[in-house]
Design a protein around this motif. Structure first.
Motif, short mmCIF file in Angstrom:
data_model
loop_
_atom_site.label_atom_id
_atom_site.label_comp_id
_atom_site.label_asym_id
_atom_site.label_seq_id
_atom_site.Cartn_x
_atom_site.Cartn_y
_atom_site.Cartn_z
N GLN A 1 22.84 -2.06 22.48
CA GLN A 1 22.69 -0.90 21.61
C GLN A 1 23.61 -0.99 20.41
O GLN A 1 23.43 -0.27 19.44
CB GLN A 1 22.98 0.38 22.39
CG GLN A 1 21.97 0.66 23.48
CD GLN A 1 22.35 1.85 24.33
OE1 GLN A 1 23.49 2.29 24.33
NE2 GLN A 1 21.38 2.37 25.05
N SER A 2 24.61 -1.87 20.49
CA SER A 2 25.53 -2.07 19.36
C SER A 2 26.17 -3.44 19.51
O SER A 2 25.99 -4.12 20.51
CB SER A 2 26.60 -0.98 19.35
OG SER A 2 27.43 -1.08 20.47
N GLY A 3 26.92 -3.82 18.49
CA GLY A 3 27.62 -5.10 18.55
C GLY A 3 28.88 -4.99 19.39
O GLY A 3 29.19 -3.94 19.95
N PHE A 4 29.63 -6.10 19.45
CA PHE A 4 30.88 -6.07 20.20
C PHE A 4 31.83 -5.08 19.55
O PHE A 4 31.94 -5.01 18.33
CB PHE A 4 31.51 -7.47 20.24
CG PHE A 4 32.64 -7.57 21.22
CD1 PHE A 4 32.37 -7.76 22.56
CD2 PHE A 4 33.95 -7.44 20.80
CE1 PHE A 4 33.42 -7.84 23.48
CE2 PHE A 4 34.99 -7.52 21.70
CZ PHE A 4 34.73 -7.71 23.05
N PRO A 5 32.49 -4.27 20.35
CA PRO A 5 33.37 -3.23 19.78
C PRO A 5 34.47 -3.83 18.90
O PRO A 5 35.02 -4.88 19.20
CB PRO A 5 33.98 -2.57 21.01
CG PRO A 5 33.18 -3.00 22.16
CD PRO A 5 32.48 -4.26 21.79
N ASN A 6 34.77 -3.12 17.83
CA ASN A 6 35.84 -3.54 16.93
C ASN A 6 37.19 -3.18 17.54
O ASN A 6 37.32 -2.20 18.27
CB ASN A 6 35.72 -2.83 15.58
CG ASN A 6 34.51 -3.28 14.81
OD1 ASN A 6 34.08 -4.43 14.92
ND2 ASN A 6 33.95 -2.39 14.03
N TRP A 7 38.18 -3.98 17.19
CA TRP A 7 39.54 -3.66 17.58
C TRP A 7 39.97 -2.45 16.78
O TRP A 7 39.60 -2.29 15.61
CB TRP A 7 40.47 -4.83 17.26
CG TRP A 7 40.11 -6.07 17.98
CD1 TRP A 7 39.33 -7.08 17.50
CD2 TRP A 7 40.46 -6.44 19.30
NE1 TRP A 7 39.19 -8.06 18.44
CE2 TRP A 7 39.88 -7.69 19.57
CE3 TRP A 7 41.21 -5.84 20.29
CZ2 TRP A 7 40.03 -8.34 20.77
CZ3 TRP A 7 41.36 -6.50 21.49
CH2 TRP A 7 40.78 -7.73 21.72
N ARG A 8 40.75 -1.61 17.38
CA ARG A 8 41.28 -0.46 16.65
C ARG A 8 42.49 -0.93 15.86
O ARG A 8 43.39 -1.56 16.39
CB ARG A 8 41.66 0.66 17.60
CG ARG A 8 40.41 1.29 18.18
CD ARG A 8 40.69 2.65 18.70
NE ARG A 8 39.43 3.28 19.07
CZ ARG A 8 39.33 4.27 19.91
NH1 ARG A 8 40.41 4.76 20.46
NH2 ARG A 8 38.17 4.80 20.18
N SER A 9 42.47 -0.62 14.59
CA SER A 9 43.50 -1.10 13.68
C SER A 9 44.30 0.06 13.12
O SER A 9 43.76 1.14 12.87
CB SER A 9 42.84 -1.88 12.55
OG SER A 9 43.74 -2.10 11.50
N PHE A 10 45.58 -0.16 12.90
CA PHE A 10 46.42 0.85 12.27
C PHE A 10 45.99 1.09 10.83
O PHE A 10 46.04 2.20 10.34
CB PHE A 10 47.88 0.40 12.32
CG PHE A 10 48.84 1.41 11.77
CD1 PHE A 10 49.17 2.54 12.48
CD2 PHE A 10 49.40 1.23 10.52
CE1 PHE A 10 50.04 3.47 11.99
CE2 PHE A 10 50.27 2.16 10.00
CZ PHE A 10 50.60 3.29 10.75
N LYS A 11 45.52 0.03 10.17
CA LYS A 11 45.13 0.15 8.76
C LYS A 11 43.88 1.00 8.57
O LYS A 11 43.74 1.70 7.58
CB LYS A 11 44.89 -1.24 8.17
CG LYS A 11 46.15 -2.06 8.06
CD LYS A 11 45.87 -3.42 7.50
CE LYS A 11 47.14 -4.23 7.47
NZ LYS A 11 46.92 -5.58 7.00
#
Length: 169
Positions: free
Chosen positions: A97-107
């Motif tokens: 249903q979606s791509g691989f989850p993104n890392w959560r970034s401080f930026k």
């Protein structure tokens, strides 16, 4: 019926620092979940769900990595919710249903501090101009009277803090 209110808060400097620590801890837990499960997925091991991961994290990971015990100083429900959020993102990936989850970034400013009402006896107190949050104490609201506090049926069950915004359900 559940209603959601989005309110801006005015934390003190110490509370703002604590909020940043909680958001950073949640971000770290989310990224740890993704990293460990990605390694397991690539090596052919079974996927660990959020609750299984939480047990492994508390009983095995923290004992073998004492430098990461600082996470125990944070609100435990916030860390567990980060595992649940990462788990739901991974499940969407597996269902295509979606791509691989993104890392959560401080930026990118991703992350939140989750709080919840634990039991019937514990309440999240709210007055016209302030709200009592776990691990933070009383935090002032920018908008007075926006949240209905005079109703006997109004109960705050959960919420998320994103920087200086509070979403209350």
């Amino acid at each position: 019926m559940l209603l959601t209110y989005k309110v801006e808060i005015k934390p003190t400097e110490k509370q703002a620092w604590q909020i940043d620590c909680h958001i950073g801890g949640s971000r770290w837990a989310y990224n740890l979940f993704l990293g460990i499960n990605r390694q397991r997925y690539e090596c052919g091991y079974h996927y660990m769900g959020a609750y299984e991961f939480s047990k492994w994290f508390n009983h095995e990971y923290l004992e073998s990595n004492p430098d990461d015990r600082w996470i125990k100083d944070l609100y435990a429900k916030s860390v567990k919710q980060a595992f649940i959020d990462a788990d739901s993102a991974m499940k969407r990936f597996f269902k295509k249903q979606s791509g691989f989850p993104n890392w959560r970034s401080f930026k990118r400013g991703q992350g939140s501090y989750y709080f919840v009402k634990n039991s019937k006896t514990q309440i999240i107190a709210c007055q016209r101009h302030r709200i009592k949050l776990p691990k933070l104490g009383w935090v002032r609201l920018k908008e007075f009277g926006y949240i209905p506090t005079d109703s006997e049926h109004f109960v705050i069950k959960q919420g998320r803090i994103n920087s200086k915004l509070v979403g209350i359900t």
